[in-house]
Scaffold this motif. Sequence first.
Motif, mmCIF file in Angstrom:
data_model
loop_
_atom_site.group_PDB
_atom_site.id
_atom_site.type_symbol
_atom_site.label_atom_id
_atom_site.label_comp_id
_atom_site.label_asym_id
_atom_site.label_seq_id
_atom_site.Cartn_x
_atom_site.Cartn_y
_atom_site.Cartn_z
ATOM 1 N N VAL A 1 -2.931 -1.448 -4.720
ATOM 2 C CA VAL A 1 -4.390 -1.317 -4.695
ATOM 3 C C VAL A 1 -5.014 -2.692 -4.475
ATOM 4 C CG1 VAL A 1 -4.599 0.848 -5.972
ATOM 5 C CG2 VAL A 1 -4.394 -1.300 -7.241
ATOM 6 N N LEU B 1 -8.377 2.927 -9.408
ATOM 7 C CA LEU B 1 -8.134 2.932 -7.975
ATOM 8 C C LEU B 1 -6.989 3.865 -7.587
ATOM 9 C CD1 LEU B 1 -8.556 -0.880 -7.267
ATOM 10 C CD2 LEU B 1 -10.184 0.941 -6.777
ATOM 11 N N LEU B 2 -5.998 3.983 -8.439
ATOM 12 C CA LEU B 2 -4.890 4.899 -8.154
ATOM 13 C C LEU B 2 -5.326 6.363 -8.206
ATOM 14 C CD1 LEU B 2 -1.987 3.202 -10.160
ATOM 15 C CD2 LEU B 2 -2.165 3.398 -7.671
ATOM 16 N N ARG C 1 0.825 -1.220 0.000
ATOM 17 C CA ARG C 1 0.000 0.000 0.000
ATOM 18 C C ARG C 1 0.857 1.267 0.000
ATOM 19 N NH1 ARG C 1 -5.367 -1.207 3.740
ATOM 20 N NH2 ARG C 1 -5.963 -3.114 2.638
#
Length: 398
Positions: free
Chosen positions: A298, A268-269, A134
Amino acid sequence: MARTPWLTILGVGENGPEGLSPASHAALASAEIVMGPSRHLSLLPDLVAESIVWPVPFADGLPVLMRFRGCRVVVLASGDPFWFGAGSVIARELDRDEWQAIPGPSTFSLAASRLGWPLEQVVCLGLHAAPLTRLRPHLAPGTKAIVLLRDGAAVRELGHYLADLGFGDSQLAVLEALGGPRERGTRLVAHQVDTQDFQHPVAVALECAGTGQALPRCSGIADEFFESDGQITKRPIRALALSALAPKPGELLWDIGGGSGSIGIEWLLADPTTSAISIEPRADRAARIRVNADRLGVDRLRVIHAAAPEALQALPLPQAVFVGGGLSAALLEHLAHLPRGTRLVAHAVTLESEALLAEWQARLGGDLMKIALARAVPLGSKRAWDAAYPVVQWSVTL
């Protein structure tokens, strides 16, 4: 008349009762039950209340807590229970008038005060129960981060992880038992972590340095970041697709025909509050999507090994849908019935799928665009254009 909360979620530090506020002492004095990890319970003086060790794994303690509903209960947590702590997990099981919280100084605040770092400019992550990957989206020279780790062994894992990515020159401040009599701070370089032992509880403040490759903060990161068997939406096309999908905070994406997972991963980024589900019918590609998502930080990407539209029936409704593979009339018919306002982007390469998108664009509107790209390649002693298959993109808001 408001009910008196039966539960107090109490933040405690490593200095035990000396760091507790008058309100904290009052909550403990009136408690019938005190629950918490054995380490936290050992920091407190003798209590009149019954002490119960919170079990491991953490989720096993919730039904135990609920058995005391209506009693006066105090649950102990580290520092600020609502910053990567247990507070939110407990609170979501209860009505708002059933609990109160008395937070203490967070580990992040204590670490920043030791180092003189402006906390609003520091990445703060709780990795005591989450993968080190993460950190990946945040790793870039000059970045400062404070991370909570599960134990001393995780410090070595962090150092190795940074070194493997080319950030072995990062400066680490390893902070043990902050705020208590056992507090210790050790400064070292990431690639030197094997030279010392560290004890729980531990946090690491790092200043990222090295020649590692940072993840760009734009749509269309390099294809080399993804493992692929060739089934990947290439970087320029991906940038155009994500521009049309327009990710916004809190939104969910369905990525249908995930391939390498590049669209869902970049969605998601874009924002830490986004979510995505990748639907991929081939098992090898579904596994590869999982690897790519985990490696790029992610791990919250949900991967479903199944075919659409059958796999879509039980899924939560999305705000955006991307179709990169498996395009069919049945799939578009299903997607056309999604709620008004859903954004749909579909790509086609073959003449048959292109005709299908043209038909649906005539029915539902939206933009139909043909994207033709060519790269300069050597041709003898000179250069020529090498054209890729054109891609037709249909984007529409239902």
